[in-house]
Design a protein around this motif. Structure first.
Motif, PDB file in Angstrom:
ATOM      1  N   UNK A   1       0.990  -1.430  -0.425  1.00 25.20           N
ATOM      2  CA  UNK A   1      -0.196  -0.209  -0.095  1.00 25.20           C
ATOM      3  C   UNK A   1       1.047   1.141   0.375  1.00 25.20           C
ATOM      4  N   UNK A   2       1.905   1.330   1.456  1.00 25.44           N
ATOM      5  CA  UNK A   2       3.245   2.553   0.687  1.00 25.44           C
ATOM      6  C   UNK A   2       3.585   3.225   0.218  1.00 25.44           C
ATOM      7  N   UNK A   3       3.875   1.128  -1.137  1.00 27.00           N
ATOM      8  CA  UNK A   3       4.879   1.125  -1.909  1.00 27.00           C
ATOM      9  C   UNK A   3       3.867   2.238  -3.325  1.00 27.00           C
ATOM     10  N   UNK A   4       3.144   1.627  -3.593  1.00 26.97           N
ATOM     11  CA  UNK A   4       1.927   2.716  -4.017  1.00 26.97           C
ATOM     12  C   UNK A   4       1.656   3.814  -3.777  1.00 26.97           C
ATOM     13  N   UNK A   5       1.323   4.387  -2.754  1.00 32.75           N
ATOM     14  CA  UNK A   5       1.325   5.481  -2.417  1.00 32.75           C
ATOM     15  C   UNK A   5       2.540   6.589  -2.451  1.00 32.75           C
ATOM     16  N   UNK A   6       3.771   6.041  -2.542  1.00 29.59           N
ATOM     17  CA  UNK A   6       5.157   6.701  -3.047  1.00 29.59           C
ATOM     18  C   UNK A   6       5.348   7.090  -4.631  1.00 29.59           C
ATOM     19  N   UNK A   7       4.306   6.473  -5.574  1.00 27.70           N
ATOM     20  CA  UNK A   7       4.721   6.327  -6.324  1.00 27.70           C
ATOM     21  C   UNK A   7       3.356   7.323  -7.014  1.00 27.70           C
ATOM     22  N   UNK A   8       2.710   7.523  -6.340  1.00 31.58           N
ATOM     23  CA  UNK A   8       1.626   8.948  -6.477  1.00 31.58           C
ATOM     24  C   UNK A   8       1.885   9.286  -6.433  1.00 31.58           C
ATOM     25  N   UNK A   9       2.588   9.635  -5.088  1.00 36.07           N
ATOM     26  CA  UNK A   9       3.515  11.297  -4.396  1.00 36.07           C
ATOM     27  C   UNK A   9       4.694  11.221  -5.446  1.00 36.07           C
ATOM     28  N   UNK A  10       4.953  10.359  -6.673  1.00 38.96           N
ATOM     29  CA  UNK A  10       6.129  10.847  -7.552  1.00 38.96           C
ATOM     30  C   UNK A  10       7.728  10.739  -6.678  1.00 38.96           C
ATOM     31  N   UNK A  11       7.288   9.483  -5.436  1.00 43.09           N
ATOM     32  CA  UNK A  11       8.343   9.379  -4.338  1.00 43.09           C
ATOM     33  C   UNK A  11       9.187   8.377  -4.654  1.00 43.09           C
ATOM     34  N   UNK A  12      10.291   8.236  -4.605  1.00 43.34           N
ATOM     35  CA  UNK A  12      11.086   6.707  -4.927  1.00 43.34           C
ATOM     36  C   UNK A  12      11.103   5.969  -4.452  1.00 43.34           C
ATOM     37  N   UNK A  13      10.045   4.698  -4.863  1.00 48.28           N
ATOM     38  CA  UNK A  13      10.077   3.292  -2.841  1.00 48.28           C
ATOM     39  C   UNK A  13      11.861   2.827  -2.688  1.00 48.28           C
ATOM     40  N   UNK A  14      12.550   2.954  -4.267  1.00 55.19           N
ATOM     41  CA  UNK A  14      14.280   2.596  -3.589  1.00 55.19           C
ATOM     42  C   UNK A  14      15.258   3.520  -3.074  1.00 55.19           C
ATOM     43  N   UNK A  15      14.404   4.843  -2.754  1.00 57.57           N
ATOM     44  CA  UNK A  15      15.078   6.059  -1.372  1.00 57.57           C
ATOM     45  C   UNK A  15      13.917   5.928  -0.671  1.00 57.57           C
ATOM     46  N   UNK A  16      12.708   5.729  -0.537  1.00 54.46           N
ATOM     47  CA  UNK A  16      12.082   6.664   1.024  1.00 54.46           C
ATOM     48  C   UNK A  16      11.208   4.938   1.085  1.00 54.46           C
ATOM     49  N   UNK A  17      12.598   4.171   2.068  1.00 49.22           N
ATOM     50  CA  UNK A  17      12.055   2.971   2.190  1.00 49.22           C
ATOM     51  C   UNK A  17       9.914   2.508   2.364  1.00 49.22           C
ATOM     52  N   UNK A  18       9.525   1.679   1.959  1.00 49.86           N
ATOM     53  CA  UNK A  18       8.307   1.141   2.694  1.00 49.86           C
ATOM     54  C   UNK A  18       8.009   0.633   4.041  1.00 49.86           C
ATOM     55  N   UNK A  19       9.636   0.168   4.600  1.00 49.12           N
ATOM     56  CA  UNK A  19       9.506  -0.552   5.581  1.00 49.12           C
ATOM     57  C   UNK A  19       9.229   0.273   6.746  1.00 49.12           C
ATOM     58  N   UNK A  20      10.449   1.364   6.260  1.00 53.49           N
ATOM     59  CA  UNK A  20      10.969   2.904   7.540  1.00 53.49           C
ATOM     60  C   UNK A  20       9.576   3.130   7.254  1.00 53.49           C
ATOM     61  N   UNK A  21       8.489   3.442   5.796  1.00 51.65           N
ATOM     62  CA  UNK A  21       7.682   4.429   6.834  1.00 51.65           C
ATOM     63  C   UNK A  21       6.077   3.806   7.337  1.00 51.65           C
TER      64      UNK A  21
END
Length: 306
Positions: free
Chosen positions: A118-138
């Motif tokens: 879920x968080x990964x899809x949100x990051x992509x929608x917000x144009x944030x790179x999931x490789x840089x902003x880790x979903x696990x950290x969020x």
């Protein structure tokens, strides 16, 4: 069957004290599981219906062991005792009464992997790179926020959100909550938070649960967080027949929300608390116990015991 056979003096006292709040301070190797299971068996032998006993611990393995030990003593009626983890107890409560706060009975429970998706899809929608902003950290940070006392007390979430991120964490949190609601899903933290919400908002549900469960036993109380503390307090408010077992010297889970104040302040929360300390150790040698005690006594926030 003599339930008190092979129990030492303090263990017997803990088993026999059934009415009113009881704090059992039990270090590792002091026979606390034996005391818990024999206390449940004694309640049943004294005429308490098995289904009136509510017992929770922290892992499925511990709950299963507790149930098996109880059944070894009292037979099949032990299967009617409500023995679960805090989270599985919350699932039971929300499936049965959750409609009072707008939950459907078929809500989905998201595990860590589901949350990250879920968080990964949100990051992509917000144009944030999931490789840089880790979903696990969020995910970890969201869990940390939901564990906070302030979150349960309705403090503006924006005041609980870290301000050191270069991205808009508040928007991610908001979108996460929105997606969870759209998917009719709860994460593990939500299970506890929503149970607290239910107990606070639905007097009818709370009253029915208090009529159903009359005796409460909480294992590893030193590891409870604020929501777990509230669940135990609300449910036991009618009878005050709450027994908690723990060791303030073994509280090591503050990083996941455990609040040592819950066990340290138990006597303040519950008037006329009986305190019984299990100090006889059946696991370690005298040399190990002496060395451990000489170190532990320097802890500032602890109950006095050997």
């Amino acid at each position: 069957m003599d339930l008190l056979k092979n129990l030492n003096k303090n263990q017997k006292e803990a088993v026999l004290h059934t009415e009113g709040p009881l704090l059992i301070l039990a270090g590792a190797g002091s026979g606390k599981t034996r005391v818990i299971t024999h206390r449940i068996a004694h309640l049943i032998a004294s005429g308490v219906k098995p289904y009136q006993i509510f017992a929770v611990t922290f892992t499925n393995k511990a709950a299963e062991e507790m149930r098996n030990r109880v059944m070894n003593i009292v037979g099949t009626q032990g299967n009617s005792v409500f023995i679960k983890t805090f989270h599985s107890a919350a699932v039971y409560i929300l499936r049965r009464f959750g409609e009072d706060i707008g939950l459907t009975r078929n809500f989905t429970i998201y595990d860590g992997g589901d949350q990250k998706d879920v968080i990964k899809r949100i990051l992509i929608d917000l144009r944030l790179d999931p490789k840089k902003v880790k979903p696990s950290m969020i995910s970890s940070k969201i869990s940390e926020i939901k564990d906070k006392e302030d979150y349960l007390e309705g403090v503006d979430v924006n005041k609980l959100i870290p301000d050191y991120f270069s991205f808009n964490f508040g928007e991610i949190f908001s979108q996460y909550q929105k997606k969870m609601a759209e998917n009719n899903a709860l994460d593990f933290n939500d299970l506890l938070c929503k149970t607290v919400e239910l107990l606070r908002k639905s007097q009818s549900a709370l009253t029915e649960m208090q009529r159903m469960w009359r005796y409460f036993m909480i294992d590893e109380y030193q590891d409870t967080n604020y929501s777990q503390y509230l669940i135990a307090k609300y449910l036991s408010a009618a009878t005050k027949n709450i027994c908690v077992v723990g060791d303030d010297d073994q509280s090591i889970y503050s990083w996941r929300g455990a609040d040592i104040r819950n066990i340290l302040n138990f006597e303040k929360d519950y008037d006329s608390t009986r305190v019984i300390t299990l100090e006889e150790n059946y696991r370690s040698t005298k040399q190990i116990l002496h060395a451990a005690h000489s170190v532990i006594t320097h802890n500032e926030n602890r109950k006095e015991k050997n």
